[in-house]
Design an enzyme around this catalytic site. Structure first.
Site, short mmCIF file in Angstrom:
data_model
loop_
_atom_site.label_atom_id
_atom_site.label_comp_id
_atom_site.label_asym_id
_atom_site.label_seq_id
_atom_site.Cartn_x
_atom_site.Cartn_y
_atom_site.Cartn_z
N CYS A 1 23.89 36.68 99.82
CA CYS A 1 22.59 36.80 100.48
C CYS A 1 22.60 36.02 101.80
O CYS A 1 23.52 36.16 102.59
CB CYS A 1 21.49 36.31 99.53
N ASP B 1 19.25 47.70 96.62
CA ASP B 1 18.89 46.37 97.12
C ASP B 1 17.78 46.49 98.15
O ASP B 1 17.95 47.11 99.21
CB ASP B 1 20.12 45.71 97.74
N HIS C 1 19.71 43.79 94.26
CA HIS C 1 20.16 42.55 94.87
C HIS C 1 20.77 41.59 93.84
O HIS C 1 21.79 40.96 94.10
CB HIS C 1 18.97 41.88 95.57
#
Length: 366
Positions: free
Chosen positions: A156, A312, A341
């Site tokens: 991320c 995502d 995600h």
């Protein structure tokens, strides 16, 4: 005088007790269990893979996992997570932990845990996190493993920071793994974040000045609003279903503990993140500067595994794929899974898809 008619007599036979469960005591036990979770929050044991702290800086800690386990791969892995949420999602629970899996395969795994910033940390920016924290943690990992290079694994926002670090210190990087790591913040690819971060509606400098450190609840609300029905309703519908159908609760509890455990975000870094990345899209353009050092992603030459998920909503496919067009790595792969995600990382699909991929990719480049 009209004779009163009882409600029970007017009901069709067999429906008078339709809402009363046969096992009343069991029903109320399950109801009590659910209400306790709603009121107290999910409780679960997380981050259970054995580890030791080998370095600290301010609130941050550098962990080395399963130090007593024999390491059969020589290149250490340093995992860098985002500044929001907690990194134990990579070590969620026994049997559902990427870190546990990697260490059991003989990899020497380290992770940088940012800790919980306080009001005194409001000034911390990406200059601090990339040039001080990640750089010093990387040097500590290489000293610990007795190597002159490492595998940097960023997840991320931690992946965005890892890409920045790899561009500034390419000599330290043996391999680079980026997972759901945005590098291109072109508005058309941002989904609802395009609205949430628009300069017409959001002044990150004003928020940073007002709060100092941005409360985790504010960041969490913004992320949940990307899928409000799923995040605010669907999760607890799933909870009640699991309770009343006697399904295992451990995974749900661990994941929802993590979802609700967001730390605050230092104001200086928040201002940079929104302004220079989301609003000005400087990274992919090569316009980010950290203490005068230009961050040029084309300086990345190490083998690259770039991972993204089709579902995502935090980092879209184009945001991650853009990295492939700017790095100078000859050995590079864009690995896409049909997952979200976090679903990329944990659960049955991850065990069959991502985990074996990481093991084979890393083994070939050890």
């Amino acid at each position: 005088m009209t004779e009163a008619i009882s409600t029970t007599e007017k009901q069709p036979r067999g429906l008078e007790n339709q809402f009363v469960p046969a096992d009343t005591e069991n029903f109320f036990d399950k109801y009590t269990q659910g209400i306790r979770i709603v009121v107290e929050g999910p409780q679960a044991e997380t981050g259970m893979t054995p580890k030791e702290v080998i370095w600290t800086k301010n609130k941050a800690k550098l962990y080395r996992y399963q130090p007593a386990l024999e390491k059969t791969h020589k290149t250490p892995i340093l995992i860098v997570y985002a500044l929001i949420n907690r990194p134990y999602v990579l070590d969620l629970m026994r049997g559902n932990s990427l870190i546990e899996f990697l260490t059991n395969q003989g990899f020497d795994v380290y992770m940088l845990d940012w800790g919980t910033p306080g009001d005194e940390d409001a000034h911390l920016s990406f200059e601090n996190y990339v040039l001080d924290y990640i750089h010093r943690a990387a040097k500590k990992v290489m000293r610990s493993a007795r190597t002159d290079q490492l595998t940097l694994f960023g997840y991320c926002m931690g992946g965005t920071m890892s890409a920045m670090y790899a561009s500034l210190y390419p000599e330290n990087i043996k391999n680079l793994i980026l997972m759901t790591a945005p590098t291109d913040f072109e508005r058309e690819n941002l989904g609802l974040y395009s609205l949430f971060t628009n300069e017409k509606y959001l002044d990150p400098g004003l928020m940073a000045d007002a709060f100092g450190i941005i409360p985790g609840e504010i960041i969490d609300t913004g992320n949940r609003m990307m899928k409000p029905v799923t995040n605010y309703i669907g999760s607890y519908v799933g909870m009640w279903e699991r309770i009343f159908e006697d399904k295992p609760m451990e995974g749900w509890l661990a994941m929802n503990k993590w979802v609700n455990d967001g730390p605050p975000f230092p104001g200086a870094a928040f201002k940079q993140w929104i302004t220079e990345f989301y609003q000005q899209n400087k990274l992919i353009k090569g316009e980010i500067k950290l203490r005068g050092f230009e961050v040029k992603l084309e300086n990345i030459t190490a083998p690259l595994l770039n991972i993204a998920g089709t579902k995502d909503h935090i980092c879209s496919i184009p945001q991650a794929e853009a990295t492939m067009n700017v790095v100078s790595s000859e050995d590079k792969e864009f690995f896409v899974q049909d997952a979200g995600h976090v679903g990329l990382l944990t659960g049955r699909g991850a065990k069959k898809g991502l985990w074996p991929k990481l093991e084979s990719w890393l083994s070939e480049r050890d």
